[in-house]
Design an enzyme around this catalytic site. Sequence first.
Site, short mmCIF file in Angstrom:
data_model
loop_
_atom_site.label_atom_id
_atom_site.label_comp_id
_atom_site.label_asym_id
_atom_site.label_seq_id
_atom_site.Cartn_x
_atom_site.Cartn_y
_atom_site.Cartn_z
N LYS A 198 10.19 -6.59 -4.73
CA LYS A 198 9.77 -5.25 -4.54
C LYS A 198 10.93 -4.42 -3.88
O LYS A 198 11.56 -4.89 -2.84
CB LYS A 198 8.43 -5.11 -3.87
CG LYS A 198 7.49 -4.08 -4.33
CD LYS A 198 6.45 -4.32 -3.24
CE LYS A 198 5.25 -3.27 -3.28
NZ LYS A 198 4.15 -3.49 -2.57
C1 E4P Z 1 1.17 -1.67 -3.29
O1 E4P Z 1 2.13 -2.34 -3.53
C2 E4P Z 1 1.23 -0.95 -2.01
O2 E4P Z 1 1.40 -2.18 -0.93
C3 E4P Z 1 -0.30 -0.33 -1.42
O3 E4P Z 1 -0.85 -0.16 -2.39
C4 E4P Z 1 0.01 0.75 -0.37
O4 E4P Z 1 -1.19 1.26 -0.13
P1 E4P Z 1 -1.65 2.22 0.97
O5 E4P Z 1 -1.10 3.45 0.71
O6 E4P Z 1 -3.18 2.10 1.30
O7 E4P Z 1 -0.73 1.78 2.17
#
Ligand code: E4P
Length: 217
Positions: free
Chosen positions: A83
């Site tokens: 990522k």
């Molecule tokens: C996805 O890859 C992210 O880790 C996640 O969906 C972020 O979510 P949040 O905005 O609730 O922290």
Amino acid sequence: MQLFIDSADVAELRAAAASGLIDGVTTNPSLIAKSGRKMKEAIAEICAIIPGPVSAEAVATDVEGMLAEGRYLARIAPNVVVKLPLTENGLRACRTLSDEGIRVNVTLCFSAVQALLAAKAGAYFISPFIGRLDDKGVDGMELIREIRCIYDNYEYQTNILSASIRSVDHVRLAALAGSDCATLPPKIFAALYKHELTDSGVEAFLKDWASTGQSIL
Ligand code: E4P
């Protein structure tokens, strides 16, 4: 639509995986911190529980650092997806890692043109953050619709992974918008099963069945 769980908590992931409905996992530095685990150990364990794509996020901000961390993370298990943030450096690293055959999930996407750039950089997943846009008073779901349209117009193969999901309705709308995947907090995944008419229907059937005095077996 593929369903991923957004968590680095192994117990939560095991419980969700037992459903047989989970296709992958996303983690981020905040979720690793919340788990209290060493990242490498946690990612290796998660990859063994869920054979689908498991996103592990690099934290370097320069290209060389992202490449080194990305290659390291990709060696943890064959199902690791690296990522990277949607920055200029993130997309440069994405191009290089993708050319090396390492799958990249480009995260922190908040606009359709950012998603266009990620597709051009060879991203395997693009992660648009719906909930964080909604928090700002912007319709996060419109971003999913725009990205779907752009990717279809130009036949980009990058998978849309709807992220920052806060409700069951986000899942419904992302599916209707043609999102390839959605990553859900465990409690939203659990809530997908629920409908009050299902609960009351089961209760009524069981009551009527009991009145017959029969057993099936
Ligand atoms: C996805 O890859 C992210 O880790 C996640 O969906 C972020 O979510 P949040 O905005 O609730 O922290």
